[in-house]
Structure formats: structure tokens, C-alpha cells
Design a protein around this motif. Structure first.
Motif, mmCIF file in Angstrom:
data_model
loop_
_atom_site.group_PDB
_atom_site.id
_atom_site.type_symbol
_atom_site.label_atom_id
_atom_site.label_comp_id
_atom_site.label_asym_id
_atom_site.label_seq_id
_atom_site.Cartn_x
_atom_site.Cartn_y
_atom_site.Cartn_z
ATOM 1 N N THR A 140 0.708 -1.293 -0.086
ATOM 2 C CA THR A 140 -0.141 0.109 -0.018
ATOM 3 C C THR A 140 0.831 1.464 -0.043
ATOM 4 O OG1 THR A 140 -1.815 -1.343 1.250
ATOM 5 C CG2 THR A 140 -1.738 1.212 1.390
ATOM 6 N N GLY A 141 2.080 1.222 0.843
ATOM 7 C CA GLY A 141 2.804 2.509 0.838
ATOM 8 C C GLY A 141 3.667 2.508 -0.592
ATOM 9 N N ALA A 142 4.042 1.575 -1.030
ATOM 10 C CA ALA A 142 4.438 1.453 -2.249
ATOM 11 C C ALA A 142 3.677 2.059 -3.445
ATOM 12 C CB ALA A 142 5.327 0.198 -2.715
ATOM 13 N N LEU A 143 2.606 1.456 -3.363
ATOM 14 C CA LEU A 143 1.267 1.893 -4.303
ATOM 15 C C LEU A 143 1.107 3.684 -4.195
ATOM 16 C CD1 LEU A 143 -1.293 -0.990 -4.062
ATOM 17 C CD2 LEU A 143 0.020 -0.297 -6.199
ATOM 18 N N ARG A 144 1.101 4.128 -3.181
ATOM 19 C CA ARG A 144 0.965 5.688 -2.878
ATOM 20 C C ARG A 144 2.070 6.238 -3.669
ATOM 21 N NH1 ARG A 144 -1.179 4.573 2.940
ATOM 22 N NH2 ARG A 144 -3.400 4.526 2.523
ATOM 23 N N ALA A 153 2.675 1.498 -14.163
ATOM 24 C CA ALA A 153 3.274 0.346 -14.659
ATOM 25 C C ALA A 153 3.867 -0.268 -13.441
ATOM 26 C CB ALA A 153 4.419 0.306 -15.448
ATOM 27 N N LYS A 154 4.218 0.584 -12.522
ATOM 28 C CA LYS A 154 5.128 0.209 -11.093
ATOM 29 C C LYS A 154 3.980 -0.420 -10.348
ATOM 30 C CE LYS A 154 8.165 -0.508 -7.988
ATOM 31 N NZ LYS A 154 9.087 -1.550 -7.820
ATOM 32 N N ALA A 155 2.770 0.403 -10.412
ATOM 33 C CA ALA A 155 1.664 0.218 -9.401
ATOM 34 C C ALA A 155 1.183 -1.419 -9.741
ATOM 35 C CB ALA A 155 0.309 1.229 -9.756
ATOM 36 N N MET A 156 0.911 -1.406 -11.173
ATOM 37 C CA MET A 156 0.614 -2.725 -11.519
ATOM 38 C C MET A 156 1.547 -4.145 -11.044
ATOM 39 S SD MET A 156 -2.516 -2.537 -12.519
ATOM 40 C CE MET A 156 -2.678 -4.398 -13.137
#
Length: 170
Positions: A140-144, A153-156
Motif C-alpha cells: 500500500t505504501g509503495a502503491l501510494r 506500470a510500477k503500481a500494476m
């Protein structure tokens, strides 16, 4: 539990019911007040004593009061528990057999008392659940961060990694 904790207070009658149900089977429910907000142990003792007295028969089990952070240091932190209410069921051999929310302890308590509880299966599931909690929080932190940077692309990639690591999670 703590005197200021709404969910803890809501669970008091349930713990009293369990104490009454299992008192003749060698079970002692102990509610330890931790993380009280008073500045001194004397003030904590006064607050907890007054609270217990007000509860009357609704709180009909053994009550203890943490002295500073002893309970947190010896039980909560090593068990990875960072919220209350939390329950620990200590088995006949003096080891923790189960831990979790007191509202979900009924089946485990019954099985521990009658000797059918599978502590190894519980420990494996607890480890799996803890890994999921840690990994999902980290993701979740990395997605934010990926969202702030506009990096879909990073989120996916992050979501795919989490799904591969924990395929049984929704």
C-alpha cells in the motif's frame, strides 16, 4: 484491555460468560488493563479499580493491572499484537496456544479445553496472516508512491507481486 477502549468494554460481558462456562474446567479468565493513560501507577490503580467496581457482576473474572509496560514488553510486542482488545489462551503446559480478538476465541478455547486444538495449524495460519498484513501494508505504501509519481506500470507490478505471493487473499 483498557478502561478507555470501547471494544474492550463491549467485550466484558462475553468474557464473563466464558469464565462462568469454563470455571469448573480449570479455566481462569484474566483481564489485564494495559496502556492506561494515567501518569502514575497509583492513578492507574484508582481508575481501574473504580471502573471494575462500576461494572459489578458484568465483569466477573480476574482483573490485573499492568505496571508500566511489562505486559506490552513481555506479551504484546513479542506476539506481534499492537492493539486491544487482545486475548491469549495459555494451555495446560503453560504455553500460548492461541491469540487474537477475544470475540473470536470461543472455538479455540473449547478445543483447547477438550484437547482437540491443533496448535501447529493455528501457528501456521497466524504466520501466514501476519505475512499478509505486513506485505499488504508495504505494498500500500509503495502503491501510494507510484501513484504520486504517476507510475501506473510500477503500481500494476506491485499488485501482481502481492497477488502472486498471497493468491488466497481477495
Amino acid at each position: 484491555w483498557a478502561t478507555w477502549c470501547g471494544p474492550c468494554i463491549a467485550g466484558i460481558p462475553h468474557l464473563t460468560e466464558l469464565q462462568h462456562e469454563y470455571k469448573d474446567k480449570g479455566v481462569t479468565i484474566v483481564g489485564t488493563a494495559i496502556w492506561q493513560r494515567e501518569d502514575t501507577q497509583a492513578a492507574r490503580l484508582e481508575t481501574v479499580s473504580s471502573f471494575v467496581k462500576q461494572q459489578g457482576k458484568k465483569m466477573d473474572y480476574t482483573i490485573a493491572l499492568d505496571d508500566g509496560t511489562a505486559m506490552s514488553d513481555a506479551w504484546m510486542r513479542p506476539a506481534g499484537r499492537n492493539g486491544i482488545p487482545s486475548a491469549f489462551i495459555v494451555g495446560r503446559k503453560g504455553t500460548i496456544e492461541w491469540m487474537g480478538h477475544p470475540a473470536r476465541m470461543d472455538d479455540a478455547l473449547e478445543q483447547i479445553v477438550d484437547g482437540t486444538f491443533d496448535s501447529a495449524a493455528f501457528a501456521a495460519q497466524e504466520a501466514k496472516d501476519r505475512a499478509w498484513t505486513t506485505d499488504s501494508r508495504n505494498t500500500t505504501g509503495a502503491l501510494r508512491r507510484a501513484e504520486r509519481e504517476g507510475d501506473s506500470a510500477k503500481a500494476m507490478e506491485l499488485v501482481d507481486e502481492l497477488a502472486k505471493k498471497h493468491p488466497d487473499q481477495p
